[in-house]
Every structure is written in C-alpha cells, then in structure tokens.
Design an enzyme around this catalytic site. Structure first.
Site, PDB file in Angstrom:
ATOM      1  N   SER A 167       6.553  25.473  21.469  1.00 13.65           N
ATOM      2  CA  SER A 167       5.312  26.022  20.926  1.00 13.65           C
ATOM      3  C   SER A 167       4.138  25.881  21.893  1.00 13.65           C
ATOM      4  O   SER A 167       3.125  26.542  21.724  1.00 13.65           O
ATOM      5  CB  SER A 167       4.974  25.345  19.600  1.00 13.65           C
ATOM      6  OG  SER A 167       4.491  24.039  19.820  1.00 13.65           O
ATOM      7  N   LYS A 204      -0.412  19.994  20.131  1.00  9.16           N
ATOM      8  CA  LYS A 204      -1.118  21.259  19.891  1.00  9.16           C
ATOM      9  C   LYS A 204      -2.457  21.240  20.625  1.00  9.16           C
ATOM     10  O   LYS A 204      -2.909  20.209  21.093  1.00  9.16           O
ATOM     11  CB  LYS A 204      -1.405  21.428  18.387  1.00  9.16           C
ATOM     12  CG  LYS A 204      -0.168  21.642  17.506  1.00  9.16           C
ATOM     13  CD  LYS A 204       0.380  23.055  17.618  1.00  9.16           C
ATOM     14  CE  LYS A 204       1.689  23.220  16.858  1.00  9.16           C
ATOM     15  NZ  LYS A 204       2.884  22.766  17.579  1.00  9.16           N
TER      16      LYS A 204
END
Lengths: 262, 434
Positions: A167, A204
């Site tokens: 991701s 993230k």
C-alpha cells in the site's frame, strides 16, 4: 557522619532477571551477512535502477567479496564509469542491464571480450530515506559509514518493523521491506508514520485537514482513511528509512528464521 | 555540605507496558504476564487487578477468571524486557548529573533507577521530572512514576505517593517541602512500606510501637541502631533528609558469565541433568565468544524448588579450572559434566541448574599452560570451528546446530507457551505493519 560512608548499604540492587537473557540489538550487518570489514555504502545518483526499487538518492549496501550471480544487482565500472546494473548471464554471454521505466530501450548489448568491465560489488540492499531529514543524512553519509549508526539503530527511540503489503509502494516502501521508525518524533503533515488503528499497526502517510486526520496510502487503488475516535488511533512513530532487501538469499534467511521460531 | 537531590524513576507495570507497545489491541484490555515456566502471575495490568487478579497468584488457580474475561496472557519475555529497559535507562542517563565523565545513575532493577539531580535548581525540579517522564513515554511508550527528594529513601516514598495519588500526575517532588507536609505524608506510610525494611525488620519496629515512617523519623538514631543495626540508623537519617546511602554508579565490569534456568518439571536423572548443564554451558560459551573472551574457570550449581513444600530444600555446586583459558564449547562441556558427576545425588527432584564462567580474559592473549602444552595448530582449528558454529547459529537460529550432549528432546526445558516475539533483537521477529 563518617561512619556512614562505608560501602555497605541498606538494600543491594536486585539482580535484573533480564540480565542473563539480554540479546544484542538488531544489527544490519548481521542480517546482510557482512563480516565486520569488507562492505561499503554507495550513494545512488541516478534513476537507472528505479524499477528494481532503487531510487535516486538511496544508499546501496554492497559486498565486494560475494561472487556475482545471474540476476544479482551489481556495482560495475564500465569504461571507467561506475554504474549500477543487473547482471544477466546465459551460457558464456553476460549482460549488464539498467532498469529504468523512463528509458525502456536503454542499450542492452552483451559484454564483449574487449570491454573494460570490472564488477566491484554485489548490492545486498538499498536504504531509502522517507523524510527530508533522513534523505539528507543519506546523501551526506561518510564514505565508511557504519550502516547501523546511519540508520540510528543505536538510539533508544528507534525500532524496526516489517512491511506486509504494497500500500505504500509509491513512497518507496515495498512488501517485505524493513521500516526504521523513530518513536520520539511527532509527525508533521505528509510524514510516513506507523500508527495503530483498530488494534492493528499500519504504515501510512499522515495528513491533517479541516481538523481531521487522514491516513493516505501511496497506492492508486487504496482510498484514504478518515480517522474517527472509535478506531483507537495512535501514532506509534515516524518512519525514517526503508530497507529494501535485494538479494534473494537474505530474504530467504528472514523467512527461514521465522518458520523455525524459537 | 553538598546539596543532595535524588530522583527515583519507576516504570509503571513494566512487563505489561512493554507487551502493550507491540500489541495495539491490548491498550484497554486486562493483561497478565507469567513468571518463568508459566507458573505465577508476575505482572498484572490495572484492568486485570480490577478483576481480582494479583501478583504471585498461581496461573492454574485463576484460569477461569482469565478465560471468562478474555485476559491477555504472556509468558515472560526477558530478552524483550531487558532491551526496553536498556532503552529507558539510556534515555534517563542523559538527565543525570555528569561527574568525572560519568552519568550519576544507579540502575537499581530492570524497571527502576536512581538519578543524581543536584545540578537542577529546586524550583525547576518538578518540571524536570515531567520532562523525564515525557521523554521516556515518547521514545518508548512506557509510562513512569518519578519521585524526587533529598535522599534515596525519601525518593522511594515520593514515587509511592505518585502511584497512590493520581492528582500528582505521576511526578512528586519532596525537595524543599515544609516539614509538616512531609511529616503528614510519612504518617500515612507504614514502616513495612519503607525501602530496605522487610517483614522481619517491620515486626521488630512494630513491637516497639513504631508503626509509621513518621514515628521512625523521630525515633533517636541510636535507638534504631540498637533495633536494626546500622541499617536502621541510616534509614532514620535518610527520613530526616540526610543522605547517607550513596548512589552506586560504577558499572561493575562483567566478571562472570552466567547461564541458568529453572526446569519445566522436576528433573531426577543424571542423564537429563547432564543435558541441561551441557546446554547452559553452550549458551554461556556463546556469550563468552561474543565478547571475545576466554574463561579459565567454570562452576555449576543445581538446586531444588524452595517453594515446593513436598521437596526438602537442597542446593549444591562445584567449580573446576581449565588447564588453559578457553572459549571452546566441547572443552567447557567436558569439565562441566565432570563436575556434575562429582556432585550428583540420585533421588532428588532438581528444579534449577546453572553454569557460571569466571576468570575471564581477552581471547587474543595466549596463556600456554605451565607444562607448555599449547598446540597452535590445534587451537587454530578449534577457533575456526567455533567461529563457524557462531555464524550458523546467527543465521539459522539456535536449533540449527548444537552439540549432542545438549540433548535432542530437552523435555526438561521450561514452558513458555505465550511468549511474544523478540521484536527488538531478532530480524525474524519484527513487528508487522500493513
């Protein structure tokens, strides 16, 4: 009062129950299988190998003693210019190939006997800076840098984590990479962070907008996450570097150890 | 007289706090950590305390509560706790006074240390304490209590107050506190709670109607000396704010290397005991080589479980010297097993065994034995073999290669069924993030 300076004391310190169990802290040289001498760091100054996850400004850790095998990424001197290339071999013919998606048709001719080529070292991993400060630290690294010091592994607030999933690929953090985290830093907007969300740890990008916190993935197909109170969101630390292991043998090593357990 | 300011920093519920760093889902859930061999509870989170779980309880007695309330259970992971402890101590050292090039810090236990803060002006101490607390919490995630006072005994009392009364936000400063206020605190403190006064000493004091720290403080030092010896006299002075227990700063150089464990079950046979001794010797020798040393003396000891009411207590040991200092595992195992042969007695339920290597020196100094029996080529071979062994162990784990004497089954090994990963010391154990 002189009577009280004698060395006997009220209560001696407890022998720490952990003392006997202490293990040396994580050591990148040990992971890479490097002896105390005989390795070097090399600053990548091109995008020639970007498709292999080696970006401009990364530091390569290479071994001059390992014998280069086919598909290894190597540092080679070709006609007096130092370049990073993938070594491909078939039979007695060898190629040194760049992997730059911007120049897909870069020259791929085989090495000829008259070529002056010297393979200096086999690249074991590359270190990618995830913040401005860590990129600066990489580009200023001294020629004989100690990799562990460069990453700050000796500091009390620095921890290592293992990335599962892609991701954050756009930020240069790939599946199977080791991310070095500083827990003492407070995140600034746009920093890559490790956070706990819904009882799980994620890597993230940290964004603050209109009084809310968003967690962004660097992957076109993963939508951003709006952080709400019931998620139990907590910043765990700010990501400094990602270590991208290039040598299959080292990756296998990590996996084998995991299976064996303790 | 030099002004004395001592801080005691104490990690709150240390083992639980460490497990929580790496388990995001456990922040609010009850957590317990079990002792070696998963026997008793050694750490209990506040939420678990609220369920009636207490330190020292046997695990098998509270299994139903644990199951019913989904209490998270961990075996003690000392390698992990020690690493986090080292990090906390490293952070705190920077806050201590620097004298003669040495930080004035005494690491008292795995989760506590004393710091000399005499370089900080009194009015800044509370703030300074908060800074220490913040620094540790931020860098590691471990909450701490800080007690600041003129003496060690009072600093310990200050942390007790910090734990007891949440209004202090975990930092208590007793320096320059008016005497009456200090006495009011000491009045609430039973003598048994004072650091250095165990059960026996507390009983002696209580028999003399000395029940609280305040009464002890105003007892004439001559009398406490009479009751408890020089220890009691010092405690009295320390309660009065006169520091007489100095910080033990110097890091004692590692004189010996110890490897010892308790067994998962009582062990009686010599065969199994010999395996354990060989196993611990191999561990100790590995540590020895890691610090590039050789040992000239080896001791072993075995003992029964002194908490087991059915076994009469028994402990014994023996030491032996090597002809020539070495780090060669087979030589060390041979001596250790010879020692065991001398001290082994059948029919005893052994609970623990250990190996201690001493007379340690650097490995590059060759000391041929008196009779000149030093075969350079042979030693070179041994060194190469050990280096190879260590490389394989490093990369493939401890179970990849070992000596036959260490045993194959090792069914005597202690259980640790709920051991968490060695997140900070093994590459194979890293915390996973998605």
């Amino acid at each position: 009062m002189n009577a009280f300076t004698s060395p006997t004391i009220v209560a001696a310190g407890f022998p720490s129950p952990g003392e006997e169990w202490r293990e040396p802290r994580l050591d990148v040289r040990q992971l890479l299988g490097l002896a105390s001498e005989g390795s070097f760091c090399y600053l990548m100054r091109s995008a020639d190998m970007s498709a292999a996850g080696i970006l401009n400004g990364d530091v390569l850790v290479a071994s001059p003693t390992l014998v280069a095998g086919s598909t290894d990424i190597v540092i080679a001197t070709i006609d007096e210019a130092t370049q990073v290339r993938r070594l491909l071999r078939i039979g007695s013919v060898a190629f040194l190939v760049p992997e730059d998606p911007a120049r897909p048709h870069a020259q791929r001719r085989p090495l000829l006997s008259g070529d002056s080529v010297l393979i200096e070292a086999v690249v074991l991993c590359n270190i990618h800076g995830l913040s401005e400060a860590s990129r600066l630290a990489l580009s200023n690294h001294p020629p004989h840098a100690n990799v562990n010091r460069l990453l700050g592994l000796h500091l009390p607030a620095v921890f290592c984590t293992l990335v599962k999933g892609s991701s954050m690929q756009g930020a240069g953090v790939f599946d199977g990479d080791i991310v070095v985290v500083d827990r003492s830093q407070r995140p600034a907007p746009n920093d890559v962070i490790i956070a706990s969300v819904n009882g799980r740890f994620v890597v993230k990008r940290f964004i603050q907008a209109r009084g809310s916190v968003f967690l962004l993935s660097d992957h076109p197909l993963t939508p951003p996450v709006l952080v709400t109170t019931e998620m139990g969101f907590q910043v765990w630390g700010v990501a400094l570097f990602s270590l991208h292991l290039l040598h299959q043998r080292i990756k296998n090593r990590l996996r084998e150890q995991r299976r064996q357990g303790r | 007289m030099r002004r004395s300011v001592i801080a005691l920093v104490d990690c709150s519920n240390f083992y639980v706090s460490v497990e929580r760093i790496f388990h995001a889902a456990l922040q609010k859930r009850p957590v317990v950590v079990l002792s070696n061999n998963d026997g008793n509870l050694v750490a209990v989170s506040a939420e678990a305390k609220a369920l009636g779980l207490k330190r020292g309880m046997a695990y098998h007695r509270c299994r139903s509560i644990i199951k019913q309330h989904r209490v998270a259970v961990f075996s003690s992971n000392y390698a992990l706790y020690q690493d986090l402890s080292d990090r906390v101590m490293q952070i705190l050292a920077d806050f201590a006074l620097l004298r003669d090039g040495l930080r004035q810090q005494e690491i008292y236990s795995i989760d506590e240390c004393f710091l000399d803060l005499s370089h900080i002006p009194s009015e800044q101490l509370l703030d300074y304490g908060r800074q220490m607390q913040e620094a540790v919490l931020h860098a590691t995630g471990i909450p701490v209590h800080v007690g600041i006072a003129p003496t060690k005994i009072l600093a310990k009392i200050a942390t007790e107050v910090a734990k007891r009364e949440p209004s202090h936000a975990d930092v208590v400063n007793l320096v320059d506190l008016p005497e009456q206020e200090l006495d009011a605190i000491l009045e609430t403190m039973a003598v048994g709670e004072i650091w250095g006064i165990g059960k026996r000493r507390a009983q002696i004091l209580q028999a003399q109607e000395i029940f609280t720290a305040e009464i002890l403080k105003y007892t004439p030092p001559g009398r406490t000396r009479h009751l408890l010896g020089v220890v009691g006299e010092r405690i009295t002075y320390e309660l009065r704010g006169l520091a007489c227990i100095p910080l033990e700063v110097t890091n004692k150089p590692k004189q010996g290397i110890m490897a010892s464990r308790s067994f998962g079950r009582p062990v009686e046979s010599q065969q199994e005991l010999a395996e354990a001794i060989a196993h611990y010797t191999a561990r100790a020798a590995e540590k020895l080589r890691r610090q590039q040393s050789v040992a000239a003396s080896i001791s072993i000891f075995v003992s029964t479980n002194r908490f087991d009411p059915e076994t009469p207590p028994y402990a014994t040991g023996a030491s032996g010297r090597l002809l020539c200092a070495t780090d060669f595992t087979p030589d060390l195992i041979a001596v250790a097993q010879g020692l065991l042969q001398q001290i082994y007695r059948p029919g005893i339920r052994y609970h623990r065994a250990g190996v201690y290597l001493s007379e340690i020196g650097p490995c590059h100094v060759i000391q041929p034995d008196l009779f000149g029996g030093y075969d350079f080529e042979q030693e070179e071979k041994k060194a190469r073999l050990m280096a190879t062994l260590d490389v394989i162990t490093n990369f493939c784990g401890r179970d990849a290669i070992f000596f036959g004497a260490q045993g194959l089954e090792r069914s005597w090994q202690a259980k640790s069924r709920w051991l968490s990963a060695h997140y900070t010391t093994r590459w194979s154990d890293l915390l996973q993030v998605t």
